[in-house]
Design an enzyme around this catalytic site. Structure first.
Site, PDB file in Angstrom:
ATOM      1  N   LYS A  90      -3.206  -2.703   8.087  1.00 21.70           N
ATOM      2  CA  LYS A  90      -3.415  -4.164   8.067  1.00 21.70           C
ATOM      3  C   LYS A  90      -2.471  -4.780   7.040  1.00 21.70           C
ATOM      4  O   LYS A  90      -1.940  -4.114   6.174  1.00 21.70           O
ATOM      5  CB  LYS A  90      -4.869  -4.491   7.729  1.00 21.70           C
ATOM      6  CG  LYS A  90      -5.718  -4.708   8.987  1.00 21.70           C
ATOM      7  CD  LYS A  90      -5.464  -6.092   9.614  1.00 21.70           C
ATOM      8  CE  LYS A  90      -6.101  -6.266  10.980  1.00 21.70           C
ATOM      9  NZ  LYS A  90      -5.338  -5.736  12.119  1.00 21.70           N
ATOM     10  N   TYR A 144       1.156  -0.807  15.141  1.00 26.62           N
ATOM     11  CA  TYR A 144       0.351  -0.990  13.939  1.00 26.62           C
ATOM     12  C   TYR A 144       0.564   0.140  12.948  1.00 26.62           C
ATOM     13  O   TYR A 144       0.593   1.297  13.301  1.00 26.62           O
ATOM     14  CB  TYR A 144      -1.135  -1.083  14.300  1.00 26.62           C
ATOM     15  CG  TYR A 144      -1.597  -2.506  14.309  1.00 26.62           C
ATOM     16  CD1 TYR A 144      -2.017  -3.101  15.480  1.00 26.62           C
ATOM     17  CD2 TYR A 144      -1.571  -3.260  13.147  1.00 26.62           C
ATOM     18  CE1 TYR A 144      -2.435  -4.416  15.492  1.00 26.62           C
ATOM     19  CE2 TYR A 144      -1.981  -4.573  13.158  1.00 26.62           C
ATOM     20  CZ  TYR A 144      -2.413  -5.144  14.331  1.00 26.62           C
ATOM     21  OH  TYR A 144      -2.810  -6.445  14.321  1.00 26.62           O
ATOM     22  N   ASP A 148       0.883  -1.170   0.000  1.00 25.80           N
ATOM     23  CA  ASP A 148       0.000   0.000   0.000  1.00 25.80           C
ATOM     24  C   ASP A 148       0.916   1.214   0.000  1.00 25.80           C
ATOM     25  O   ASP A 148       1.613   1.462   0.990  1.00 25.80           O
ATOM     26  CB  ASP A 148      -0.887  -0.039   1.250  1.00 25.80           C
ATOM     27  CG  ASP A 148      -1.794   1.174   1.362  1.00 25.80           C
ATOM     28  OD1 ASP A 148      -1.608   2.134   0.589  1.00 25.80           O
ATOM     29  OD2 ASP A 148      -2.682   1.167   2.233  1.00 25.80           O
TER      30      ASP A 148
HETATM   31  C1  F6R Z   1      -5.637  -1.568   5.066  1.00 24.27           C
HETATM   32  C2  F6R Z   1      -6.137  -0.300   5.582  1.00 24.27           C
HETATM   33  C3  F6R Z   1      -6.493  -0.120   7.005  1.00 24.27           C
HETATM   34  C4  F6R Z   1      -5.842   1.140   7.553  1.00 24.27           C
HETATM   35  C5  F6R Z   1      -6.484   1.615   8.811  1.00 24.27           C
HETATM   36  C6  F6R Z   1      -5.738   2.786   9.440  1.00 24.27           C
HETATM   37  O1  F6R Z   1      -5.489  -1.446   3.716  1.00 24.27           O
HETATM   38  O2  F6R Z   1      -6.251   0.617   4.831  1.00 24.27           O
HETATM   39  O3  F6R Z   1      -6.189  -1.217   7.798  1.00 24.27           O
HETATM   40  O4  F6R Z   1      -4.478   0.922   7.739  1.00 24.27           O
HETATM   41  O5  F6R Z   1      -7.776   1.928   8.503  1.00 24.27           O
HETATM   42  O6  F6R Z   1      -5.990   3.937   8.751  1.00 24.27           O
HETATM   43  P1  F6R Z   1      -5.444   5.385   9.155  1.00 24.27           P
HETATM   44  O7  F6R Z   1      -3.959   5.355   8.895  1.00 24.27           O
HETATM   45  O8  F6R Z   1      -6.156   6.294   8.207  1.00 24.27           O
HETATM   46  O9  F6R Z   1      -5.763   5.646  10.588  1.00 24.27           O
HETATM   47 MG    MG Z   2      -4.641  -2.331   1.981  1.00 23.02          MG
HETATM   48 MG    MG Z   3      -4.554   0.781   3.521  1.00 25.83          MG
END
Ligand code: F6R
Ligand code: MG
Ligand code: MG
Length: 366
Positions: A233, A230, A11
Site C-alpha cells: 500500500k 501491487y 517501507d
Molecule cells: C503496507 C503493508 C501492506 C502489505 C500487504 C502485502 O504497509 O504492509 O499493504 O504490503 O499486506 O504484504 P505481503 O507482501 O506480505 O503479501
Molecule cells: Mg507501510
Molecule cells: Mg508494509
C-alpha cells in the site's frame, strides 16, 4: 528566510511482518543522514509510522532537489542493508528502481514538500499514515479547509475568508501529472464529486486564497502505477502549515475523530477505519487498523523544535476505542461486500487467477 520542508518516506523492511522497522534500521537511516547531510540540510527528524520510515528535513534547496532526494534514497538503501542483515520482512520493498535518477518521485518512496518564507512564528504538522493510501487524507483535508462545521476559522477569521484552492491529482493517469485546481467555497460540489473517489483522485496540495501561500503538500504516489502491479500500500505522508492564514492545529485535527473508512488494512485489500495514533504505535489487529500519526513542530531559520505528539491526549483514547469497535464491526463480515476492496484495488493477483479457473467451470443453461 525561505526554507523547504521535505518529507521522504519508505517501507524498507520491518519486524514480524509489516509491523515496525527495527531500532537498528532506524539508527542506520539516522546516522546516514547525520553524516552525509551535513552540507545539505539544516535540520532533520527520523520517525516511523507502522512499518514506514520517514525522513523529515529542512533546507534551502527548494522542492524536488536532486541532492536532497538522493540523500534520502541512499539513506533508504543503507537502511535496507541493515534490514537484510537482520532478516527483516520486506527488506527494501518500496525501492522499486535500480538506479537513482533526478528525484525520488516515481521510484517508490512517498514525498511531500513545502517551500515558503518563514513567518515570525511558523507552526506545521507532519502526518504519516500506514496500511492505507494517499486518498485517506481526502476527507480530513476537505473538511478542515472547506467545511465550517469542522473549521470554525472559515467563518471566524478574516485571514481565511476567501477560502482555499485545492490541487487534485488524477492518480490513475500515469503518463504524466494530471491535476485540476478547484476553489472552495464556490466549487465545493465539484471538489466533493472528485474526492469521494479516494482511489483515483488525491489532494496534492492546498493554497490559501487570501495570500496565495501553500498550506498543504501531500504524497500522491501509487506504487502499482510504478511497478505495474501491487507491491504494497502507498502509505501517504503530508505536511500542513497551520494558524494565521491557515486553519488552526485543532481544526486540522478535528476530522480525525470520525475514523472514516479507508482502503488498506490486511494485505492492502480491505476497508477499515483510519485510527489516529500516538507516535511509534505499531501495527496489530488484522495488520491494521489503518493508522495515522501526527507530529507538530515549529521551525525557525530551518531549525526544528522537538515534535509534539498531536494524538497523545486522553480525548483520542476515547476516539480510538470507538474506532476499534468500528474496525471489529466491519471485520465481522469478513470478505463480504464493502469489507473487501474491488478487484482493481486488491494487492494480490491470485484471486483473478482463481476466478479465471472458475469461469471455465461455469455451464450455460437455456
Ligand atoms: C503496507 C503493508 C501492506 C502489505 C500487504 C502485502 O504497509 O504492509 O499493504 O504490503 O499486506 O504484504 P505481503 O507482501 O506480505 O503479501
Ligand atoms: Mg507501510
Ligand atoms: Mg508494509
Amino acid at each position: 528566510m525561505k526554507i523547504t520542508l521535505s518529507v521522504l518516506k519508505a517501507d524498507i523492511g520491518s519486524i514480524g511482518g509489516h509491523i515496525t522497522p527495527s531500532q537498528a534500521l532506524l539508527n542506520k537511516v539516522n546516522n546516514f543522514i547525520k553524516e552525509n547531510g551535513k552540507d545539505l540540510i539544516i535540520d532533520y527528524f527520523i520517525s516511523h509510522t507502522g512499518d514506514d520510515v520517514a525522513i523529515l528535513c529542512t533546507h534551502e534547496r527548494g522542492k524536488l532537489d536532486e541532492k536532497i532526494h538522493k540523500l534520502a534514497w541512499e539513506a533508504f538503501l543503507a537502511g535496507t542493508d541493515t534490514a537484510k542483515k537482520q532478516g527483516l520482512y520486506g527488506a527494501g520493498q518500496d525501492l522499486l528502481k535500480e538506479a537513482f535518477s533526478g528525484n525520488i518521485k516515481g521510484m517508490g518512496p512517498a514525498v511531500a514538500e513545502l517551500e515558503f518564507d518563514e513567518r515570525p512564528n511558523e507552526p506545521f504538522l507532519f502526518f504519516a499514515a500506514d496500511k492505507t493510501e494517499p486518498g485517506a487524507y481526502n476527507l480530513p483535508f476537505y473538511l478542515s479547509f472547506s467545511d465550517p462545521m469542522y473549521c470554525a476559522g472559515l467563518t471566524l477569521s478574516p485571514k481565511m475568508n476567501k477560502g482555499f484552492t485545492f490541487h487534485i491529482m488524477d492518480a490513475e493517469y500515469t503518463e504524466k501529472d494530471k491535476v485540476i485546481e478547484l476553489s472552495s467555497p464556490e466549487e465545493i460540489y465539484d471538489i466533493a464529486a472528485l474526492l469521494r473517489d479516494n482511489e483515483r483522485y488525491v489532494i496534492e496540495s492546498i493554497y490559501s486564497r487570501n495570500t496565495g501561500n501553500q498550506a498543504v503538500a501531500s504524497s500522491t504516489t501509487r506504487l502499482h502505477n510504478i511497478a505495474g502491479k501491487y507491491t504494497g500500500k502507498d502509505d501517504p505522508v503530508s505536511l500542513v502549515r497551520v494558524q494565521g492564514e491557515f486553519p488552526a492545529t485543532g481544526e486540522v485535527l478535528s476530522p480525525y475523530q470520525i475514523g472514516h473508512f479507508v482502503a488498506g488494512f490486511m494485505r492492502g485489500s480491505h476497508t477499515g477505519p483510519l485510527m489516529p495514533c500516538k507516535q511509534n504505535t505499531t501495527i496489530s489487529y488484522f495488520d491494521g487498523p489503518p493508522v495515522v500519526t501526527g507530529a507538530a513542530f515549529c521551525v525557525r531559520e530551518g531549525k526544528l523544535t522537538e515534535p509534539a505528539d498531536v494524538f497523545d491526549h486522553p480525548f483520542w483514547d476515547h476516539v480510538r476505542n470507538k474506532i476499534s469497535e468500528k474496525a471489529a464491526d466491519i471485520r465481522r463480515q469478513g470478505f463480504s461486500g464493502a469489507a473487501m476492496l474491488p478487484y482493481k484495488e486488491l494487492e494480490y493477483g491470485g484471486i483473478v487467477e482463481r476466478l479465471e479457473k472458475l469461469d471455465k467451470k461455469f455451464k450455460f443453461r437455456d
